[in-house]
Structures are given as C-alpha cells and as structure tokens.
Design an enzyme around this catalytic site. Structure first.
Site, PDB file in Angstrom:
ATOM      1  N   HIS A 233     -24.561  -2.513  17.436  1.00 28.61           N
ATOM      2  CA  HIS A 233     -23.630  -1.829  16.528  1.00 28.61           C
ATOM      3  C   HIS A 233     -22.467  -2.727  16.093  1.00 28.61           C
ATOM      4  CE1 HIS A 233     -22.014  -1.696  20.519  1.00 28.61           C
ATOM      5  NE2 HIS A 233     -20.826  -1.393  20.031  1.00 28.61           N
ATOM      6  N   ASP A 234     -22.390  -3.942  16.647  1.00 21.29           N
ATOM      7  CA  ASP A 234     -21.296  -4.860  16.292  1.00 21.29           C
ATOM      8  C   ASP A 234     -21.754  -5.987  15.376  1.00 21.29           C
ATOM      9  OD1 ASP A 234     -19.525  -3.494  17.948  1.00 21.29           O
ATOM     10  OD2 ASP A 234     -19.970  -4.775  19.681  1.00 21.29           O
TER      11      ASP A 234
ATOM     12  N   ASP B 297     -19.262  -2.382  28.757  1.00 20.36           N
ATOM     13  CA  ASP B 297     -18.564  -2.982  27.616  1.00 20.36           C
ATOM     14  C   ASP B 297     -17.641  -4.129  28.072  1.00 20.36           C
ATOM     15  OD1 ASP B 297     -17.995  -2.276  24.661  1.00 20.36           O
ATOM     16  OD2 ASP B 297     -15.972  -2.431  25.478  1.00 20.36           O
TER      17      ASP B 297
ATOM     18  N   GLU C 189     -21.994  -6.575  28.969  1.00 19.84           N
ATOM     19  CA  GLU C 189     -21.668  -7.261  27.721  1.00 19.84           C
ATOM     20  C   GLU C 189     -20.641  -8.329  28.062  1.00 19.84           C
ATOM     21  OE1 GLU C 189     -19.955  -6.458  23.224  1.00 19.84           O
ATOM     22  OE2 GLU C 189     -18.949  -5.648  24.988  1.00 19.84           O
TER      23      GLU C 189
ATOM     24  N   ASP D  77     -23.391   3.843  27.825  1.00 16.33           N
ATOM     25  CA  ASP D  77     -22.395   2.811  27.566  1.00 16.33           C
ATOM     26  C   ASP D  77     -21.157   3.161  28.397  1.00 16.33           C
ATOM     27  OD1 ASP D  77     -21.107   0.695  26.131  1.00 16.33           O
ATOM     28  OD2 ASP D  77     -22.350   1.204  24.405  1.00 16.33           O
TER      29      ASP D  77
HETATM   30  C1  NOJ Z   1     -17.508  -4.170  22.496  1.00 16.42           C
HETATM   31  C2  NOJ Z   1     -18.145  -3.043  21.765  1.00 16.42           C
HETATM   32  O1  NOJ Z   1     -19.501  -3.296  21.607  1.00 16.42           O
HETATM   33  C3  NOJ Z   1     -17.397  -2.869  20.478  1.00 16.42           C
HETATM   34  O2  NOJ Z   1     -18.027  -1.970  19.612  1.00 16.42           O
HETATM   35  C4  NOJ Z   1     -16.002  -2.432  20.796  1.00 16.42           C
HETATM   36  O3  NOJ Z   1     -15.243  -2.368  19.605  1.00 16.42           O
HETATM   37  C5  NOJ Z   1     -15.315  -3.390  21.762  1.00 16.42           C
HETATM   38  N1  NOJ Z   1     -16.153  -3.809  22.842  1.00 16.42           N
HETATM   39  C6  NOJ Z   1     -14.118  -2.726  22.377  1.00 16.42           C
HETATM   40  O4  NOJ Z   1     -14.536  -1.721  23.243  1.00 16.42           O
END
Ligand code: NOJ
Length: 595
Positions: A342-343, A210, A269, A102
């Site tokens: 994870h989000d 990210d 992402e 990541d």
């Molecule tokens: C996306 C990530 O997947 C998330 O977990 C994070 O809080 C935000 N970007 C900020 O980096």
C-alpha cells in the site's frame, strides 16, 4: 486447502495483502470494510493464497489511513466491529487461509488515550510513554531550529511538534498525528505485549509489524547529517536499528508467544535494513522475527534526491540486489519477496511496461520475483496488473505523504509540473485506488461513491475479465502460486543467479534434491538471446526440459520452443518469461513430459 501446522509453515506460504479501505465496500458508504473482505474470501481461495495480511482496521482518526491507532482493541466503525474480525478469522480458517494483522507499535495516534494523558502535563505518569524534550537551549519553543534534534520526518518537515502548554516538543518520525512511543519505558512495552497477546488469543496467526526496526532510539538523540540544500538532518542512524532493537524484538516475541504452541508468524517491516542486519533479525535461534521486508530493490529507482527524484530501473542493479539477499539469507533467516504494497506505486507501471507489454511485463515481473527463495507477498490488484492512476492535478492526491510533499516542495520553489510528475509516478495513492472487480461504474467496489478515484482503464483490468482466461495475468498468478505449492524446489531450492551482467535478462536456477528449475525473463521491450551452455553451472541439455510456466500465448510457444531448446539457447521475446524444469540423478538427465 489444509493448513500446515509446521512451526515454519510460512516458508511455503503465499501472502495476499488487503488494504481494507480500497478492497470491497459492503455498505455503500464508498469505503471498503471488513464485511467486504469476508464477502470476497472466495477470491483469495481461488487465487490459492495461504495468508491474508490485513492492513490496520483498528479505531483511528485515519490521519494515515489507520496507521495512526487510537485504540488497539477496538475496530474503527468505518470498517466494522470486533465481531466482524472474529468472523473473518473463522471464515478465513474455514478456507485454509491464515490471518496476519498489521500492528503499529512504533507510534500511536495523538488521539490515543495514552498520548492524551501523556500530553496533559510533565507530571502525568504517562509523560514518559512518549518522547518529550525541551527546546534547544537558547531558542524559544516554536522558533525555527528550536527542535530538540534536526531530524526530518518521513512525511516531510521536522520530527518534533511543539506543545505550548508544557513548553516541550514531542517526537513523531511520521506525522504530528503519530507520536512515537518510548520503548525505553518498560511499562510501554508491557502494555504493548499485553495488547498483542489479546489479539493472539482471538485466534489470529501472525503480525506484520509496522516500521519495527525504528522502535529503539539512541536516547542521546544526536543531530543527523544535513544534505546540501536540505533543511533537516537524517536521523536514521539514531532511530533505525537502535541500540536496544534486538533486545526489544526478542522480548516481544518471548512475551507475546510464551507458552503457545500454535504456529505463528511475525513479519517485520524494516526500512533501511541491510542483509547483515536481516540475518540477525531472522535467525530462528535468536527468536526475533521470522522475516523482514527489505527496501533495497524499492530504492533502485530513487535518485540522489530520494523517492521523488525518479530514475529508470537498471536491471543489472536489480539482479545484484536480489542476488545479495538470496545468498545472504540462504543458510539461516528468510526473505520476503514483494514488488508492491500500500506504500508503493503499481509494479507494472513502475518496473514494467503498462502500455504495449502490459500483460507480458506484469507476468514476467511476477515470475522472476515469486520463484525466488522466500515468502511472496501479493498486494491487492497486483494479480490483475492494476496500473498507476492517471492523476491530473495535485488536488487529486489524498495520501498524507503526497499532500505534505507537494506543499513543502512548492514552498521550496520547485516546479509544480515536476513535483506533480513525480507524485504521479511514486505516490502511495497509486496503490490505493479501489480494487477492480468488474467493469461497472465503480468497478464493482462499491454501490456508492468510492472514497477515492477509480482507475479509468478497468475494461480489461478487473477480476471479471481475467478469471478463467488462459494467459491472463490473473491466471498466471494462480499458476505461480500452484507451482510453489506443488514443487518443493520453489520453497527449498538453492538459488544461483545466471548472466549477472546481462542488461535485460533476469535468469536464475533453483535446485533441490535432483530437480532444477530455470527461471528466465527478458525485462525489456527488445528481444534478447542468451546461451545456456556457456554459463558456468547452468548445465547444457535444457532441450529435454519441461516447460512449467510461460507467458507466451498459444501456438507460438511451440515454435519458439523448438528454436531455443534445440540450441541450448534462450531466445526471449520482449518481456517473455519461461520456467523450465529438469529432473536429474547423479548427472544423468531424466527426460520429463512437457506439461
Ligand atoms: C509504514 C506503513 O506501511 C505506512 O503506510 C505508514 O504510513 C507508516 N509505516 C507509518 O505507520
């Protein structure tokens, strides 16, 4: 397993995401670590995945669990050492598994030496490495409304934090602990590329970038539209897919991968991305990204009030979204396929039925997603259908997004019970409860006290109780992965959506060089029957097809087979999924044996 060296090896790969903090704790401090990942690589090998995506393990104050990096070239002691990463790379490669790191370059931690220097004063040479701006004319620093723009941050509140010593604000699209880097500055970009090259040299196989579509901001920093009842504006039109984003991504790829032959993958992402933008990002001839994470299907249960305004999922809307993405990226570009990370909350709780049809709904959802065209991503625990956690009070939440949201919503006068209910359903903490290896006191995750609550339902929902058990969610995932590896139609086939208007049945065809797969799932708790012969393009004659995947257990399958195959009908039980395969040449069907 051997690794393909084709430049686009990732098209036939399945990716498994590890959130190291919650995966396996090797030293009993209650927090997962790299040694824990190394010790459990057999699990990934058994599952059959090709790639391990590791959420951040870099040095970090952990304000956002590692998505706030203070040193890109050091490993946080919580997780281990650089030597552990090297061992992980070697051990993963020995098993034919690639490692994707990541990488968070939209922002750093506020503890990163670059930001420490930058915030030391307006004359510091690194001042311009971040976004600093004076207060709005006529308003004093720190006063409401003095922020240089009215943008709302992803983690609630404004995107600007005042710095009294310099009298300026700095920009952070996420928390104040995550200041945004200024990609307009070529020195910033070169420093990032050098750091990424250093990681490539360590032998990793890819980056998951990210929020990479937020790197370029409109330097004019215009105010965003303020929705009724909101305090802050929507700055996305000015920081999402900004004016120089394609230039940056092209430059990044060229600079980081120049002169390297080893196959590599860059996954972006990209919240808010449209099909049209994704076509540009992932068109191989443009040299930007290999695939992106789109968020449209993740937004289908969001109401007008956003993520915390939870609405039921409409299956028709889900199909419309996937169809558009499948068709939009069919000629060039590539899809990533995911239900979770994870989000996001746990998919079986969010989109399935985590009660009566827990097993059936988890396997149906997995099947309709994974057999689409694209690269599937499995988030740790999804392969055993871990459920959302039963949080009892606001104090149970640890995630910065949830904690901030609760505080702000209560301050706005919202009902604590309503806010808590939304958090229970949508909080990122749901995905972050420790991974369940067995039914022991700390679910085999740790010998110590886990850093966050464990789910209380782990008797059946753990690896130990599902591995080798016919019909289990885990074995179903294994068979889907094996099918992708064995059947070129899954990787290369065309995609045709069937019954787009049906309110519950999600069915589609995949066709490639004389083989057609029919994937059909009933995404509801009621039985549904669909007529295959009536469907344009669906072709009659499925009675000769081979059943390659089902989530029905035991002898029932034979009975229901006979019923639906004979009449070219699919009579699907609640949450039933079936995958049929036919091989045909020039219109003549070639019967195959049922496997
Ligand atoms: C996306 C990530 O997947 C998330 O977990 C994070 O809080 C935000 N970007 C900020 O980096």
């Amino acid at each position: 397993m051997s690794r393909s060296d084709a430049p686009d090896w990732w098209r036939s790969a399945v990716v498994y995401q590890v959130y190291p903090r919650s995966f396996a704790d090797s030293d009993g401090d209650g927090i997962g670590d790299l040694r824990g990942v190394i010790d459990h690589l057999d699990h990934l090998e058994d599952l059959g995945v090709d790639v391990l995506w590791l959420s951040p393990v870099y040095a970090s104050p952990q304000a956002d669990n590692g998505y706030d990096i203070s040193d890109y070239q050091a490993i946080d002691p919580t997780f281990g050492t650089l030597a552990d990463v090297d061992e992980l790379v070697a051990e993963a490669h020995r098993r034919g598994i690639r490692l994707v790191m990541d990488m968070v370059v939209n922002h750093t931690s506020d503890q990163h030496p670059w930001f420490v220097e930058s915030s030391s004063g307006p004359d510091n040479p690194k001042r311009d490495w971040y976004w600093w701006r004076p207060p709005r004319p006529g308003i004093t620093l720190g006063e409401p409304g003095a922020e240089p723009t009215n943008w709302r941050s992803f983690f609630s509140g404004p995107t600007w934090t005042p710095d009294p010593p310099s009298g300026e604000y700095y920009l952070h699209l996420f928390s104040p602990c995550q200041p945004d880097l200024n990609w307009e500055n070529p020195h910033v970009r070169q420093a990032i590329y050098a750091m990424m090259r250093w990681w490539v040299d360590r032998g990793i196989d890819g980056f998951r970038m990210d929020v990479v579509n937020l790197l370029s901001k409109d330097p004019a920093l215009p105010d965003g539209e303020v929705a009724p009842g909101e305090l802050y504006g929507d700055g996305f039109p000015f920081f999402g897919h900004g004016p120089r984003i394609h230039e940056y991504l092209h430059e990044m790829r060229a600079e980081v991968l120049a002169g390297r032959d080893a196959p590599f993958v860059i996954i972006g992402e990209t919240p808010g991305v449209t099909v049209e933008q994704a076509q540009l990002y992932t068109d191989p001839s443009r040299g930007e990204l290999d695939m992106v994470f789109q968020f449209e299907h993740m937004g289908l249960d969001h109401g007008p009030g956003g993520k915390w305004d939870v609405q039921p999922l409409e299956v028709r809307a889900l199909k419309e979204t996937f169809q558009r993405w499948q068709e939009g990226l069919s000629d060039s570009g590539w899809n990533s396929l995911y239900w979770c990370n994870h989000d996001q909350p746990r998919p079986v709780s969010r989109f399935g039925d985590d009660g009566a049809y827990w097993r059936e709904s988890a396997t149906a959802l997995a099947t309709v997603l994974q057999l689409q065209r694209g690269t599937p991503f499995i988030y740790q625990g999804e392969e055993i259908a871990m459920r959302n956690h039963t949080f009892t009070s606001a104090a149970d939440f640890t995630d910065i997004e949830s904690v901030n949201h609760y505080r702000m919503a209560i301050a706005r006068g919202e009902s604590p019970a309503v806010v808590l209910d939304a958090l229970r359903r949508m909080s990122r903490d749901n995905a972050r409860t420790p991974f369940a290896w067995d039914a022991g006191p700390a679910v085999g995750f740790s010998d110590g006290v886990p850093w966050m609550a464990i789910n209380t339902d782990q008797d059946a929902i753990n690896i130990n109780s599902q591995r080798g058990v016919k019909g289990s969610v885990y074995e179903h995932y294994r068979s889907l992965i094996a099918l992708r590896h064995a059947e070129p139609t899954v990787v290369h086939g065309d995609f045709t959506m069937l019954f787009p208007e049906h309110p519950a049945v999600f069915a589609y065809l995949r066709s490639h060089e004389g083989t057609t797969l029919l994937v059909a799932a009933n995404l509801s708790g009621d039985p549904h029957t669909v007529e295959l012969a009536d469907t344009p393009g669906a072709l009659p004659g499925w009675n000769e097809a081979e059943v390659v995947v089902t989530n029905q257990l035991g002898d029932d399958l034979v009975t229901s087979d006979a019923q639906w195959l004979a009449r070219d009908q699919l009579a699907l039980q609640p949450w039933e999924v079936v995958v049929l395969r036919r091989r045909h040449t020039e219109g003549r069907r070639v019967p195959t044996t049922v496997g």
